[in-house]
Design a protein around this motif. Structure first.
Motif, PDB file in Angstrom:
ATOM      1  N   ASP A   1      88.493  44.483 -14.406  1.00 45.69           N
ATOM      2  CA  ASP A   1      88.905  43.439 -15.061  1.00 45.69           C
ATOM      3  C   ASP A   1      87.560  42.265 -15.644  1.00 45.69           C
ATOM      4  O   ASP A   1      88.113  41.605 -15.485  1.00 45.69           O
ATOM      5  CB  ASP A   1      89.526  43.163 -15.413  1.00 45.69           C
ATOM      6  N   ASN A   2      85.980  43.062 -15.283  1.00 39.79           N
ATOM      7  CA  ASN A   2      84.951  42.669 -15.878  1.00 39.79           C
ATOM      8  C   ASN A   2      85.370  40.988 -14.438  1.00 39.79           C
ATOM      9  O   ASN A   2      85.072  39.617 -14.849  1.00 39.79           O
ATOM     10  CB  ASN A   2      84.863  41.770 -17.016  1.00 39.79           C
ATOM     11  N   GLY A   3      85.647  41.494 -13.243  1.00 37.07           N
ATOM     12  CA  GLY A   3      85.667  40.431 -12.010  1.00 37.07           C
ATOM     13  C   GLY A   3      87.131  39.875 -12.107  1.00 37.07           C
ATOM     14  O   GLY A   3      87.028  39.329 -11.162  1.00 37.07           O
ATOM     15  N   ASN A   4      87.671  39.589 -13.149  1.00 38.06           N
ATOM     16  CA  ASN A   4      89.437  39.100 -13.454  1.00 38.06           C
ATOM     17  C   ASN A   4      89.876  39.527 -12.249  1.00 38.06           C
ATOM     18  O   ASN A   4      90.438  38.761 -11.983  1.00 38.06           O
ATOM     19  CB  ASN A   4      89.274  39.724 -14.949  1.00 38.06           C
ATOM     20  N   ALA A   5      90.181  41.279 -11.738  1.00 43.18           N
ATOM     21  CA  ALA A   5      90.946  41.263 -11.319  1.00 43.18           C
ATOM     22  C   ALA A   5      90.504  41.052  -9.538  1.00 43.18           C
ATOM     23  O   ALA A   5      91.889  40.639  -9.276  1.00 43.18           O
ATOM     24  CB  ALA A   5      90.766  42.226 -10.639  1.00 43.18           C
ATOM     25  N   SER A   6      89.269  39.730  -9.664  1.00 43.14           N
ATOM     26  CA  SER A   6      89.230  39.149  -7.644  1.00 43.14           C
ATOM     27  C   SER A   6      90.424  37.945  -7.649  1.00 43.14           C
ATOM     28  O   SER A   6      90.840  38.117  -6.385  1.00 43.14           O
ATOM     29  CB  SER A   6      88.104  38.731  -7.742  1.00 43.14           C
ATOM     30  N   GLY A   7      91.237  37.877  -8.600  1.00 42.04           N
ATOM     31  CA  GLY A   7      91.659  36.608  -9.043  1.00 42.04           C
ATOM     32  C   GLY A   7      91.116  35.127  -8.387  1.00 42.04           C
ATOM     33  O   GLY A   7      90.109  35.388  -9.156  1.00 42.04           O
TER      34      GLY A   7
END
Length: 182
Positions: free
Chosen positions: A89-95
């Motif tokens: 998710d464009n890096g958003n899944a990294s929290g």
């Protein structure tokens, strides 16, 4: 005199055994490190941000060093370790930022800031940012609460304001990598 020699010899043998036992334990530089190969997200377009980062264990902390390319020339970018090892998710899944001690967002090295803080990336006239920093808030030790292996490393589009909570208002995530044991 004979008892003193026996005691001294016993001490020497005990020390030798202790040193031998420690010989198999990784200590300081030379222990296995970690790497992260940053790839661009699709959060902004066009985006050619890539990089390679090494994590080298120190006696107390980790040396984080590398190079990020493809940044707009003469710009500054937020650069953080995030809590989850997922760049989806464009890096958003990294929290959010990695924050095992519950600190506040702030400048790298400031008292009370969280472990995920890294110094901002500053791109030169060619769009390249080179860096090396000794970080004493993180580790590569399995089971340690501040272990960063398996977490995400993220480059943000904008500079970090160092005050907005919880993440510094540094914009979309333009490059991401999972930190892996080398």
């Amino acid at each position: 005199m004979n008892q003193q020699r026996i005691a001294a010899l016993s001490l020497v043998l005990a020390c030798a055994a202790l040193v031998g036992a420690c010989g198999g334990m990784p200590m300081g530089p030379g222990r296995p490190g970690a790497t992260a190969s940053l790839v661009p997200t699709q959060a902004v377009s066009p985006n050619a941000t890539v990089g390679n980062v090494s994590f080298t264990p120190l006696d107390h902390g980790v040396r984080v060093a590398g190079e990020v390319r493809g940044l707009p020339p003469n710009t500054e970018h937020g650069f953080h370790i995030h809590e989850k090892g997922d760049c989806g998710d464009n890096g958003n899944a990294s929290g959010g930022h990695f924050n095992p001690s519950g600190g506040t967002h702030g400048k790298y090295g400031a008292a009370g800031s969280h472990a995920g803080e890294l110094p901002s990336l500053v791109a030169d006239a060619s769009g390249v940012a080179r860096f090396s920093v000794d970080d004493h808030a993180i580790s590569l030790t399995p089971g340690a609460p501040n272990n960063v292996i398996g977490r995400a490393l993220v480059v943000h589009r904008d500079r970090d304001d160092f005050t907005s909570q919880p993440a510094g208002n540094s914009g979309p995530r333009i490059a991401c990598a999972v930190i892996t044991k080398s």
